[in-house]
Structure formats: C-alpha cells, structure tokens
Design an enzyme around this catalytic site. Structure first.
Site, PDB file in Angstrom:
ATOM      1  N   ASN A   6      72.288   6.557 -62.630  1.00  0.00           N
ATOM      2  CA  ASN A   6      70.314   6.123 -61.836  1.00  0.00           C
ATOM      3  C   ASN A   6      70.195   6.390 -61.156  1.00  0.00           C
ATOM      4  O   ASN A   6      70.152   6.110 -59.877  1.00  0.00           O
ATOM      5  CB  ASN A   6      70.123   4.505 -62.096  1.00  0.00           C
ATOM      6  CG  ASN A   6      68.514   3.929 -62.072  1.00  0.00           C
ATOM      7  OD1 ASN A   6      68.301   4.662 -62.368  1.00  0.00           O
ATOM      8  ND2 ASN A   6      68.975   2.260 -62.212  1.00  0.00           N
ATOM      9  N   PHE A   7      69.136   7.364 -61.113  1.00  0.00           N
ATOM     10  CA  PHE A   7      68.215   7.927 -60.149  1.00  0.00           C
ATOM     11  C   PHE A   7      67.558   7.130 -59.077  1.00  0.00           C
ATOM     12  O   PHE A   7      67.259   7.606 -58.288  1.00  0.00           O
ATOM     13  CB  PHE A   7      67.907   9.219 -60.210  1.00  0.00           C
ATOM     14  CG  PHE A   7      68.799  10.563 -60.270  1.00  0.00           C
ATOM     15  CD1 PHE A   7      70.218  10.173 -60.496  1.00  0.00           C
ATOM     16  CD2 PHE A   7      68.229  12.142 -60.560  1.00  0.00           C
ATOM     17  CE1 PHE A   7      71.188  11.483 -60.897  1.00  0.00           C
ATOM     18  CE2 PHE A   7      68.600  12.532 -60.568  1.00  0.00           C
ATOM     19  CZ  PHE A   7      70.472  13.116 -60.849  1.00  0.00           C
ATOM     20  N   LYS A   8      66.791   5.909 -59.726  1.00  0.00           N
ATOM     21  CA  LYS A   8      65.777   4.812 -59.074  1.00  0.00           C
ATOM     22  C   LYS A   8      64.768   6.237 -58.787  1.00  0.00           C
ATOM     23  O   LYS A   8      64.476   6.965 -59.389  1.00  0.00           O
ATOM     24  CB  LYS A   8      66.621   4.588 -58.011  1.00  0.00           C
ATOM     25  CG  LYS A   8      68.257   3.632 -58.582  1.00  0.00           C
ATOM     26  CD  LYS A   8      68.307   2.276 -57.295  1.00  0.00           C
ATOM     27  CE  LYS A   8      69.621   2.371 -58.778  1.00  0.00           C
ATOM     28  NZ  LYS A   8      70.290   0.847 -57.875  1.00  0.00           N
ATOM     29  N   HIS A  86      65.560  -3.826 -65.359  1.00  0.00           N
ATOM     30  CA  HIS A  86      66.748  -3.891 -64.349  1.00  0.00           C
ATOM     31  C   HIS A  86      66.323  -4.252 -63.930  1.00  0.00           C
ATOM     32  O   HIS A  86      65.540  -4.670 -63.796  1.00  0.00           O
ATOM     33  CB  HIS A  86      66.882  -2.084 -64.097  1.00  0.00           C
ATOM     34  CG  HIS A  86      67.388  -2.043 -62.614  1.00  0.00           C
ATOM     35  ND1 HIS A  86      67.271  -2.049 -61.559  1.00  0.00           N
ATOM     36  CD2 HIS A  86      69.276  -1.107 -63.096  1.00  0.00           C
ATOM     37  CE1 HIS A  86      68.286  -1.821 -60.726  1.00  0.00           C
ATOM     38  NE2 HIS A  86      69.033  -0.590 -61.338  1.00  0.00           N
ATOM     39  N   GLU A 155      74.599  -6.280 -64.024  1.00  0.00           N
ATOM     40  CA  GLU A 155      75.395  -5.380 -62.518  1.00  0.00           C
ATOM     41  C   GLU A 155      74.135  -7.220 -61.775  1.00  0.00           C
ATOM     42  O   GLU A 155      73.118  -6.568 -61.882  1.00  0.00           O
ATOM     43  CB  GLU A 155      73.163  -4.555 -62.493  1.00  0.00           C
ATOM     44  CG  GLU A 155      73.766  -3.596 -64.032  1.00  0.00           C
ATOM     45  CD  GLU A 155      73.263  -1.803 -62.568  1.00  0.00           C
ATOM     46  OE1 GLU A 155      74.462  -1.258 -62.230  1.00  0.00           O
ATOM     47  OE2 GLU A 155      71.959  -1.724 -62.894  1.00  0.00           O
ATOM     48  N   GLY A 161      72.735  -2.040 -54.801  1.00  0.00           N
ATOM     49  CA  GLY A 161      72.607  -1.457 -53.164  1.00  0.00           C
ATOM     50  C   GLY A 161      72.843  -1.868 -51.799  1.00  0.00           C
ATOM     51  O   GLY A 161      72.663  -1.141 -51.116  1.00  0.00           O
ATOM     52  N   SER A 191      77.462  -1.439 -56.491  1.00  0.00           N
ATOM     53  CA  SER A 191      78.691  -0.642 -55.686  1.00  0.00           C
ATOM     54  C   SER A 191      79.050   0.031 -55.822  1.00  0.00           C
ATOM     55  O   SER A 191      79.817   0.004 -55.514  1.00  0.00           O
ATOM     56  CB  SER A 191      78.629  -1.936 -54.744  1.00  0.00           C
ATOM     57  OG  SER A 191      77.227  -2.053 -53.790  1.00  0.00           O
TER      58      SER A 191
HETATM   59  P1  13P Z   1      73.877   0.827 -56.581  1.00  0.00           P
HETATM   60  O1  13P Z   1      74.981   1.679 -57.343  1.00  0.00           O
HETATM   61  O2  13P Z   1      74.038   1.767 -55.583  1.00  0.00           O
HETATM   62  O3  13P Z   1      75.280  -0.475 -55.921  1.00  0.00           O
HETATM   63  O4  13P Z   1      72.782   0.475 -58.152  1.00  0.00           O
HETATM   64  C1  13P Z   1      73.680  -0.231 -58.719  1.00  0.00           C
HETATM   65  C2  13P Z   1      72.273  -0.315 -60.236  1.00  0.00           C
HETATM   66  O5  13P Z   1      71.318  -0.909 -60.019  1.00  0.00           O
HETATM   67  C3  13P Z   1      72.388   0.877 -61.103  1.00  0.00           C
HETATM   68  O6  13P Z   1      71.626   0.892 -61.992  1.00  0.00           O
END
Ligand code: 13P
Length: 231
Positions: A6-8, A86, A155, A161, A191
């Site tokens: 997920n690039f966000k 999400h 998640e 994050g 993470s």
């Molecule tokens: P991180 O891997 O940065 O913790 O994010 C996880 C996430 O939200 C994937 O959708």
C-alpha cells in the site's frame, strides 16, 4: 501467499513506474498486489500474479462528485482490485461503516477483488481480546464475508506506521478467530518489514501481508516476496 504493497501517499508517477517495472520483471510465484496513489496509475502489461489496485474510489461510475474518482476513470487502467476500510480512511478521514459498506457493495457488483481492512485501536486492544473481536466483528457489519473475491486484512491501528508490529501471539489469536467465520485469505498488516516477514507468514491462518512503509522501497518489497516464494 499474497504480498501487497500500500503506497498510501508516497511515490509519484515516474517512481511508481520504475517500481512496477522492477517487480514485474521478476519471476515470483506469490500473488502480488500494488496499490499506488491515483495519480500514478498507469497501463501496465503485468504478469497474471501481479495486480495494480486502488487505495480508494467513490462508489459511482461517473457523476458530479468534485474531487472524487469513480469507476469509469479506473476502468481506463483496468483496475479490478480495491482496498476498502483501511484504518487511515476510517480513523483519520472519518469514513463510516455505512460509507464503507456502499463501497464494498459497489466493488462487489463490479466483480472486483476486495481487500477489506479491519483492526482495533490501542484503547480497544488494552481492554483485551473479547473487546478486540467485538470491535472487529462490528467492522464487518453488512459486509458479505462469503464474497468470492474477498481478501481480509487484519491491521491493528496501533501497529500501523509505528515500527511496532503486533506479536505473533496477538496476530495468531485474531486470525484464528476470524478463520472460524471467514474462508477468504487473511492478511496481516502493521509494521511488517523484511526482518519479520518470515515469522509473520509462518503464523497459522496467515495467508499474506499488507505492507506500508517497508514496501515503498522496491528492493525491500522484492525481498518480502522472495521470502514468501521460499516458504
Ligand atoms: P505500515 O507497514 O507502514 O505499518 O502500514 C501498514 C498498512 O497500513 C498497510 O495498509
């Protein structure tokens, strides 16, 4: 195994293309999903086990919804995989279960693959596993858990994050409880990094990972896919 990135709000059009071309140039056999930002969507000739998806969409084909992206815009990029629910959309942007359900039903009607995200915040985790599961099941309110193209991603909000993944025991406990009712593949996210991918993928009922931060580097993401391939 399913390894998803997920690039966000990261990568631009050029760096996404480099990333996609790099990953697509490899001969993995795990299922790979990449969710770039809208602005970096492109037409790729991807291997059958690699798909480009979207992090969000507005549940219309087209219409007068300023600033939103409908399905007719996504069809141009042959999008058939979507992230829904999400935690950043639920908690940062305040998306309600009702809005999430509308998106789910729309994507289902479009026969998309849906990666449906659930997970509890820290204060719920601190109340124990019963509170956690009650919170998570509420996030399935109205959701067709028998949809044939469903993938569920657990998640925990407090692990996203933060660099602090949930423990193997915590992940296992939740995935096992989800598995009682849900036949769809179950992913863990929060993470995940190269160093913990193998142990997480080894957890009972874990069918893959959904990765944010650590997946934005193409070499690291590739290493995670290789770990899955070698299990
Ligand atoms: P991180 O891997 O940065 O913790 O994010 C996880 C996430 O939200 C994937 O959708």
């Amino acid at each position: 195994m399913i390894i998803a990135s997920n690039f966000k709000t990261n990568h631009n059009r050029q760096s996404t293309k480099e990333f996609m071309d790099f990953i697509n140039g490899k001969d993995y056999f795990s299922e790979v999903r990449i969710f770039p930002p809208y602005t970096a969507l492109n037409n790729y000739d991807l291997r059958p086990n690699i798909r480009q998806g979207v992090q969000n969409f507005y549940p219309v084909d087209s219409g007068s919804i300023t600033g939103e992206i409908g399905f007719s815009q996504l069809e141009e990029f042959e999008i058939d995989s979507v992230l829904i629910g999400h935690s950043e959309r639920r908690h940062v942007l305040g998306e309600s279960q009702k809005e999430i359900l509308k998106k789910f039903d729309f994507a289902k009607q479009k026969e998309c693959e849906i990666v449906y995200c659930v997970g509890e915040p820290k204060e719920v985790r601190e109340q124990g596993i019963e509170a956690v599961m009650s919170y998570i099941w509420d996030q399935f309110d109205g959701i067709d858990i028998d949809y044939e193209d469903l993938i569920v991603a657990y998640e925990p909000v407090w692990a996203i994050g933060t660099g602090l993944s949930a423990s193997q025991e915590d992940i296992k406990e939740v995935l096992n409880m989800l598995r009682v009712k849900i036949k769809a593949p179950l992913l863990y996210g929060g993470s995940v990094k190269v160093a913990n991918t193998k142990e997480i993928l080894g957890i009972e009922n874990c069918d893959g990972v959904l990765v944010g931060t650590a997946s934005w580097d193409k070499d690291d993401f590739s290493k995670m896919i290789e770990i899955a391939d070698n299990l």
